[in-house]
Design a protein around this motif. Structure first.
Motif, short mmCIF file in Angstrom:
data_model
loop_
_atom_site.label_atom_id
_atom_site.label_comp_id
_atom_site.label_asym_id
_atom_site.label_seq_id
_atom_site.Cartn_x
_atom_site.Cartn_y
_atom_site.Cartn_z
N MET A 219 -12.35 6.31 3.92
CA MET A 219 -11.20 5.87 3.13
C MET A 219 -11.48 4.60 2.34
O MET A 219 -10.57 4.08 1.68
CB MET A 219 -10.00 5.67 4.05
N GLN A 220 -12.70 4.11 2.34
CA GLN A 220 -13.02 2.90 1.60
C GLN A 220 -12.71 3.08 0.12
O GLN A 220 -13.22 4.01 -0.52
CB GLN A 220 -14.49 2.53 1.79
N GLY A 221 -11.87 2.22 -0.44
CA GLY A 221 -11.50 2.29 -1.84
C GLY A 221 -10.53 3.41 -2.18
O GLY A 221 -10.24 3.63 -3.37
N LYS A 222 -10.01 4.09 -1.19
CA LYS A 222 -9.10 5.22 -1.41
C LYS A 222 -7.68 4.86 -0.98
O LYS A 222 -7.46 4.02 -0.10
CB LYS A 222 -9.57 6.45 -0.63
N THR A 223 -6.70 5.54 -1.59
CA THR A 223 -5.30 5.37 -1.25
C THR A 223 -4.78 6.65 -0.62
O THR A 223 -4.91 7.72 -1.23
CB THR A 223 -4.46 5.05 -2.51
N PRO A 224 -4.21 6.57 0.58
CA PRO A 224 -3.71 7.80 1.22
C PRO A 224 -2.64 8.49 0.38
O PRO A 224 -1.92 7.86 -0.38
CB PRO A 224 -3.12 7.28 2.54
N ASN A 225 -2.59 9.83 0.52
CA ASN A 225 -1.59 10.68 -0.14
C ASN A 225 -1.67 10.60 -1.66
O ASN A 225 -0.66 10.64 -2.36
CB ASN A 225 -0.18 10.32 0.35
#
Length: 236
Positions: A219-225
């Motif tokens: 999830m590094q650098g990612k936004t959930p949903n």
């Protein structure tokens, strides 16, 4: 890119790349009857049908690893040409609302037989989406967006779950023989296929033993949903 693998057990796997996102489409089937399933028909139905004609095989089943448009956006066109049943995990149908004619709802562990020699078992491999399915065939696994060569599917899109993905991958490591060949849903690695034992040496997502480390890395650098990006226009 194409890849043919004829096994001694009388089945074949034909892999070819299609679309702007380097998707792999598969024709997997029985040599004796020249019948096959197409896995994740997307981007261009005429090209997919031409591949089947080139191999002199008949598409009798449509298998969907999950519901994202880059894996199913030509299901209906293939269906019109073949009238084949469309197979998808029930949890994925409920998550996505996917609809088509001839849709067959499946549960984990369901199997189907194509021709005389090919038995396909449906493994529920969630994480990228809730109902992601990998298709187990002799000595191999068609993994969709669950496992890539030296990678794994994103978990930040709507329906994704990195903790679930971690346990899915750990379960595959425990259940599958080391020499199992992985056939991924995208050409994102340095080669089109790989065996599980080689991936256990080089795939960073299989080398993280703790779930919290996996989640942090995936999830590094990612936004959930995160919503899926819009479907691009593409012509072969």
């Amino acid at each position: 890119m194409t890849n043919n693998n004829m096994t001694e057990t009388g089945i074949f796997v034909h892999q070819f790349e299609l679309g702007p996102w380097d998707n792999f489409i598969y024709l997997i089937g029985d040599r004796a009857t020249r019948t096959c399933a197409v896995v994740d028909p997307a981007w261009d139905a005429p090209t997919i049908l031409a591949e089947a004609e080139k191999l002199d095989v008949k598409i009798t089943h449509i298998l969907c690893t999950h519901s994202h448009f880059d894996h199913v956006n030509r299901v209906n066109e293939i269906l019109e040409a073949t009238d084949a049943p469309v197979h998808m995990m029930g949890e994925e149908i409920d998550f996505s609302g996917f609809k088509s004619e001839n849709l067959v709802r499946h549960s984990p562990g369901d199997s189907l037989t194509i021709g005389q020699h090919l038995e396909i078992t449906m493994m529920h491999t969630p994480g990228h989406t809730p109902g992601c399915t990998s298709y187990r065939i002799p000595d191999a696994l068609v993994t969709g967006d669950t496992l890539f060569v030296n990678g794994c599917g994103r978990c930040d899109f709507i329906g994704g779950d990195p903790e679930t993905m971690f346990y899915t991958l750990q379960d595959l490591i425990k259940k599958l023989p080391p020499k199992t060949t992985m056939y991924p849903g995208h050409n994102y690695g340095d080669k089109p296929t790989a065996t599980l034992d080689t991936q256990l040496q080089t795939n960073p997502y299989l080398l993280l033993p703790k779930v919290e480390d996996f989640i942090s890395h995936r999830m590094q650098g990612k936004t959930p949903n995160t919503p899926l990006p819009p479907e691009p226009k593409w012509h072969p």
